[in-house]
Scaffold this motif. Sequence first.
Motif, PDB file in Angstrom:
ATOM      1  N   PHE A 475       0.855  -1.195   0.000  1.00  0.00           N
ATOM      2  CA  PHE A 475       0.000   0.000   0.000  1.00  0.00           C
ATOM      3  C   PHE A 475       0.890   1.244   0.000  1.00  0.00           C
ATOM      4  CE2 PHE A 475      -2.526  -3.422   1.702  1.00  0.00           C
ATOM      5  CZ  PHE A 475      -3.777  -3.234   1.146  1.00  0.00           C
ATOM      6  N   PRO A 476       1.505   1.536  -1.176  1.00  0.00           N
ATOM      7  CA  PRO A 476       2.445   2.663  -1.235  1.00  0.00           C
ATOM      8  C   PRO A 476       1.694   4.014  -1.256  1.00  0.00           C
ATOM      9  CG  PRO A 476       2.167   1.706  -3.405  1.00  0.00           C
ATOM     10  CD  PRO A 476       1.361   0.852  -2.465  1.00  0.00           C
ATOM     11  N   ASN A 477       2.479   5.089  -1.197  1.00  0.00           N
ATOM     12  CA  ASN A 477       1.930   6.445  -1.185  1.00  0.00           C
ATOM     13  C   ASN A 477       1.392   6.779  -2.572  1.00  0.00           C
ATOM     14  OD1 ASN A 477       1.242   8.947  -0.278  1.00  0.00           O
ATOM     15  ND2 ASN A 477       3.314   9.542   0.368  1.00  0.00           N
ATOM     16  N   GLY A 478       0.120   7.170  -2.602  1.00  0.00           N
ATOM     17  CA  GLY A 478      -0.500   7.547  -3.877  1.00  0.00           C
ATOM     18  C   GLY A 478      -0.670   9.058  -3.982  1.00  0.00           C
ATOM     19  N   GLY A 479      -1.771   9.484  -4.605  1.00  0.00           N
ATOM     20  CA  GLY A 479      -2.033  10.917  -4.754  1.00  0.00           C
ATOM     21  C   GLY A 479      -3.334  11.168  -5.475  1.00  0.00           C
ATOM     22  N   THR A 480      -3.651  12.490  -5.676  1.00  0.00           N
ATOM     23  CA  THR A 480      -4.873  12.870  -6.383  1.00  0.00           C
ATOM     24  C   THR A 480      -4.620  12.846  -7.891  1.00  0.00           C
ATOM     25  OG1 THR A 480      -4.250  15.196  -6.187  1.00  0.00           O
ATOM     26  CG2 THR A 480      -5.662  14.273  -4.464  1.00  0.00           C
ATOM     27  N   PRO A 481      -5.690  12.813  -8.685  1.00  0.00           N
ATOM     28  CA  PRO A 481      -5.497  12.782 -10.147  1.00  0.00           C
ATOM     29  C   PRO A 481      -4.847  14.051 -10.663  1.00  0.00           C
ATOM     30  CG  PRO A 481      -7.712  12.058  -9.533  1.00  0.00           C
ATOM     31  CD  PRO A 481      -7.102  12.639  -8.301  1.00  0.00           C
ATOM     32  N   LEU A 482      -4.013  13.899 -11.647  1.00  0.00           N
ATOM     33  CA  LEU A 482      -3.386  15.015 -12.337  1.00  0.00           C
ATOM     34  C   LEU A 482      -4.032  15.159 -13.705  1.00  0.00           C
ATOM     35  CD1 LEU A 482       0.353  14.317 -11.471  1.00  0.00           C
ATOM     36  CD2 LEU A 482      -1.237  15.866 -10.292  1.00  0.00           C
ATOM     37  N   THR A 508       5.200  -3.546  20.059  1.00  0.00           N
ATOM     38  CA  THR A 508       3.906  -2.864  20.050  1.00  0.00           C
ATOM     39  C   THR A 508       4.060  -1.572  19.257  1.00  0.00           C
ATOM     40  OG1 THR A 508       4.444  -1.760  22.140  1.00  0.00           O
ATOM     41  CG2 THR A 508       3.209  -3.831  22.262  1.00  0.00           C
ATOM     42  N   ALA A 509       3.285  -1.450  18.200  1.00  0.00           N
ATOM     43  CA  ALA A 509       3.316  -0.247  17.359  1.00  0.00           C
ATOM     44  C   ALA A 509       1.889   0.031  16.900  1.00  0.00           C
ATOM     45  CB  ALA A 509       4.245  -0.434  16.175  1.00  0.00           C
ATOM     46  N   GLY A 510       1.611   1.302  16.607  1.00  0.00           N
ATOM     47  CA  GLY A 510       0.265   1.683  16.207  1.00  0.00           C
ATOM     48  C   GLY A 510       0.227   2.297  14.837  1.00  0.00           C
ATOM     49  N   ILE A 511      -0.954   2.296  14.237  1.00  0.00           N
ATOM     50  CA  ILE A 511      -1.169   2.911  12.932  1.00  0.00           C
ATOM     51  C   ILE A 511      -2.571   3.522  12.942  1.00  0.00           C
ATOM     52  CG2 ILE A 511      -2.078   0.793  11.897  1.00  0.00           C
ATOM     53  CD1 ILE A 511      -0.674   1.646   9.292  1.00  0.00           C
ATOM     54  N   THR A 512      -2.694   4.706  12.350  1.00  0.00           N
ATOM     55  CA  THR A 512      -3.963   5.423  12.299  1.00  0.00           C
ATOM     56  C   THR A 512      -4.456   5.412  10.861  1.00  0.00           C
ATOM     57  OG1 THR A 512      -3.256   6.838  14.119  1.00  0.00           O
ATOM     58  CG2 THR A 512      -5.140   7.583  12.814  1.00  0.00           C
ATOM     59  N   VAL A 513      -5.686   4.947  10.659  1.00  0.00           N
ATOM     60  CA  VAL A 513      -6.232   4.770   9.311  1.00  0.00           C
ATOM     61  C   VAL A 513      -7.501   5.607   9.195  1.00  0.00           C
ATOM     62  CG1 VAL A 513      -7.047   3.118   7.605  1.00  0.00           C
ATOM     63  CG2 VAL A 513      -5.336   2.420   9.295  1.00  0.00           C
ATOM     64  N   ALA A 557     -12.335   1.022  -3.274  1.00  0.00           N
ATOM     65  CA  ALA A 557     -11.597   1.701  -2.210  1.00  0.00           C
ATOM     66  C   ALA A 557     -11.917   1.092  -0.847  1.00  0.00           C
ATOM     67  CB  ALA A 557     -11.926   3.195  -2.229  1.00  0.00           C
ATOM     68  N   ASP A 558     -13.217   0.759  -0.629  1.00  0.00           N
ATOM     69  CA  ASP A 558     -13.586   0.136   0.647  1.00  0.00           C
ATOM     70  C   ASP A 558     -12.925  -1.233   0.818  1.00  0.00           C
ATOM     71  OD1 ASP A 558     -16.985   1.440   0.560  1.00  0.00           O
ATOM     72  OD2 ASP A 558     -15.147   2.241   1.498  1.00  0.00           O
ATOM     73  N   GLN A 559     -12.893  -2.038  -0.239  1.00  0.00           N
ATOM     74  CA  GLN A 559     -12.253  -3.360  -0.158  1.00  0.00           C
ATOM     75  C   GLN A 559     -10.765  -3.240   0.160  1.00  0.00           C
ATOM     76  OE1 GLN A 559     -13.103  -5.413  -3.791  1.00  0.00           O
ATOM     77  NE2 GLN A 559     -15.312  -5.644  -3.350  1.00  0.00           N
ATOM     78  N   MET A 560     -10.091  -2.297  -0.484  1.00  0.00           N
ATOM     79  CA  MET A 560      -8.662  -2.124  -0.228  1.00  0.00           C
ATOM     80  C   MET A 560      -8.423  -1.658   1.196  1.00  0.00           C
ATOM     81  SD  MET A 560      -7.156  -3.177  -2.861  1.00  0.00           S
ATOM     82  CE  MET A 560      -5.498  -2.612  -2.519  1.00  0.00           C
ATOM     83  N   ARG A 561      -9.282  -0.760   1.698  1.00  0.00           N
ATOM     84  CA  ARG A 561      -9.119  -0.306   3.084  1.00  0.00           C
ATOM     85  C   ARG A 561      -9.329  -1.469   4.064  1.00  0.00           C
ATOM     86  NH1 ARG A 561     -12.433   1.334   7.222  1.00  0.00           N
ATOM     87  NH2 ARG A 561     -11.525   2.919   8.644  1.00  0.00           N
ATOM     88  N   ASN A 562     -10.353  -2.285   3.822  1.00  0.00           N
ATOM     89  CA  ASN A 562     -10.593  -3.429   4.715  1.00  0.00           C
ATOM     90  C   ASN A 562      -9.417  -4.406   4.690  1.00  0.00           C
ATOM     91  OD1 ASN A 562     -13.081  -2.395   5.422  1.00  0.00           O
ATOM     92  ND2 ASN A 562     -14.183  -3.577   3.835  1.00  0.00           N
ATOM     93  N   SER A 563      -8.871  -4.647   3.529  1.00  0.00           N
ATOM     94  CA  SER A 563      -7.698  -5.528   3.420  1.00  0.00           C
ATOM     95  C   SER A 563      -6.517  -4.939   4.170  1.00  0.00           C
ATOM     96  CB  SER A 563      -7.342  -5.758   1.949  1.00  0.00           C
ATOM     97  OG  SER A 563      -8.391  -6.400   1.273  1.00  0.00           O
ATOM     98  N   PHE A 564      -6.337  -3.638   4.047  1.00  0.00           N
ATOM     99  CA  PHE A 564      -5.229  -2.981   4.737  1.00  0.00           C
ATOM    100  C   PHE A 564      -5.369  -3.155   6.247  1.00  0.00           C
ATOM    101  CE2 PHE A 564      -1.795  -0.037   5.183  1.00  0.00           C
ATOM    102  CZ  PHE A 564      -2.065   0.636   6.358  1.00  0.00           C
ATOM    103  N   ILE A 565      -6.564  -2.911   6.776  1.00  0.00           N
ATOM    104  CA  ILE A 565      -6.764  -3.027   8.220  1.00  0.00           C
ATOM    105  C   ILE A 565      -6.536  -4.473   8.691  1.00  0.00           C
ATOM    106  CG2 ILE A 565      -8.487  -2.875  10.049  1.00  0.00           C
ATOM    107  CD1 ILE A 565      -9.667  -0.474   8.595  1.00  0.00           C
ATOM    108  N   SER A 566      -7.026  -5.458   7.917  1.00  0.00           N
ATOM    109  CA  SER A 566      -6.848  -6.862   8.293  1.00  0.00           C
ATOM    110  C   SER A 566      -5.373  -7.241   8.325  1.00  0.00           C
ATOM    111  CB  SER A 566      -7.604  -7.764   7.312  1.00  0.00           C
ATOM    112  OG  SER A 566      -7.356  -9.129   7.590  1.00  0.00           O
ATOM    113  N   LEU A 567      -4.619  -6.861   7.313  1.00  0.00           N
ATOM    114  CA  LEU A 567      -3.190  -7.172   7.273  1.00  0.00           C
ATOM    115  C   LEU A 567      -2.435  -6.440   8.377  1.00  0.00           C
ATOM    116  CD1 LEU A 567      -2.592  -7.160   3.403  1.00  0.00           C
ATOM    117  CD2 LEU A 567      -2.687  -9.144   4.943  1.00  0.00           C
ATOM    118  N   ALA A 568      -2.867  -5.233   8.676  1.00  0.00           N
ATOM    119  CA  ALA A 568      -2.202  -4.494   9.745  1.00  0.00           C
ATOM    120  C   ALA A 568      -2.408  -5.179  11.093  1.00  0.00           C
ATOM    121  CB  ALA A 568      -2.737  -3.058   9.790  1.00  0.00           C
TER     122      ALA A 568
END
Length: 622
Positions: A475-482, A508-513, A557-568
């Motif tokens: 899940f690398p850094n993306g951006g807005t459309p150009l 123990t480490a945290g991440i904010t999504v 976008a929702d599916q990718m966010r859910n996958s990200f949270i599960s892997l985290a």
Amino acid sequence: MRIFFLVSLLWLGAVNASAQFVSANDYPMPRGHSNGLVRPGFHLESKFSFVNLGKEKHLYLTLEIQLGTALNPRAPFSYRYMLMGKEYTDQDLGKEPFQSIRLGFAEFSVLVQGPNLNRTLTYKYGVKEDLGIVPQDALLSYYACHVQGLEDVDYNGTEAVVAAIHAFEDKRKAALQQSQNTARPSVSLNTQNNSNASNTNSDPSQQKKESVANNPATQTSARPKDDFWSEKKTTAPNNSTAIPEGGRLIPEQPNHKNLPEFVRTTNGGYYHKGADGRFREVTAEEYQKAKGAQSAKNTSAAPEEKQLTAAEINAKVDKMFSDARERDAAINAKIEQFGNMMRMNFYYAEAIRNGKQNLAELSTLSGEYSSIEQLQADFNRKYSAINGQVRQLEDARNAKLNNAVSGTLNGSATEQAIGQGVALIGSIFNSAKASKEAKEAKEALRLARERQEKEIIAAKQRARVEMRGQLLKSFPNGGTPLTAHKITAPEVYMFGYVIDPASINNETAGITVSNVFSVTQYSDGTYPLKTSVTGRLKGIAQGDVVLVGFYTDKNAADQMRNSFISLAQKSELSVKQFTLKTLGGSGTGNAAAASGDFWETGKSATKTAADTTKKKDGFWNN
């Protein structure tokens, strides 16, 4: 001292296998028996088998017993039968009466040895003996059976032998009676057959008096006119009163053989039995001289060997062969006992070797463990099994020691007492050794657990760091459309997260999504710059802001966010969530103008200060 190097049914199913031992020996008649074969021979075949009854594993012994008979001498058979304590052989009865003898019943004293088992029992003919519960990993080869002796026996078909014995005894009694009738002793030394002598011979009391003529008690009794020795003197061939040198020969009579060698009568006569077995009347001087010579001979020379009869010779020969058979049987028994001892020592040595190997395996933790809980479960199982394995090892050592002691120190009472002492000391030593082995095995197991725990923690840490790194790469850094993206959709969707790179490798480490939020298009067809969106996420948590997206489909976008949270969460990151409202707008302008950061440096553009310096007027403006 001699020193020797100290042996299913599936829930009521069928026996899978068995171990067997075979022997063929003869045994002494059981103690207390006075009827039966003197040394019956038996062919014995012992078989062990396992029977599983539920969760218990039982050991069974079956002893197949076959009597050696005259027609089927599978085991030693001798034609010797005892009735009422008296022994008879085939020389007395013939061989035919022995042919009908069969086994009716038998009991043997049996010693069974093996791991956790050292038991002496009385095995009854036709019975399958349950020896009790044995370990689940026990093998049939660990156990051995040694027949120690015959305890009880009964026969069928002995009527012919008993009848032959009675016939033999009746015949012998008749022969003895006939012999006594034809050889009745006479009381006279002469051969005259007068009425006076007949009257004397027919009087038993008179015979008793004359046979004890030297007894002083009889010398005072009244004598008949023609007594035992007077007849001899009156009927002697030589009527002269003078006794010739060498003695006067007395005519031979049947009762002479029952008289002693020297006889002195009450009327003063002296008689001596010569070397030819015949009596002679001698003088008192010759009588004393011969008696003294005989006394000297008895004290200086060994007595003349008695001539044996044919029956006595046969009896001695039979006894000699009987003794030889008994000696051979004793030797064979010792050889068999020693062989059994060596076989059992091998089985016990195998049990000890396997026990040591199992104990070494229980002292290690070599499995693949994915968690501390799994490691602890295996540790507890092996820790509990160590005590049972050590007990089995101690039992095998004690059984081996007892087997060696019983096979060597089994003679006199002193030897047996020494054997008991050796066994006691050995069991104490084995117990101490078992305690030491248990302590060492448990300590080794504990150290193995500590090593495995460290390895699991290190492996878990490596996996955690690797999973977190892979998460960020996925899940690398993306951006807005150009403008170059040529996106015509009125809005796109994104989500972002904030993570501190300095703490990402901590346990123990945290991440904010953030939530999935929309970024709407400006009226000029452009979208808010990345820096504008990133700025909205800054300050929510400590760390770097990463935008994921854009997505033209909110579901994606929702599916990718859910996958990200599960892997985290699987990476053992503590996930915090926050909500961000829609970014952008429908007003006039463009993204660069709105942000003032055309190059997306993240910094606002600075206005140039107005130049208030007064310039000179000139044509060239200088």
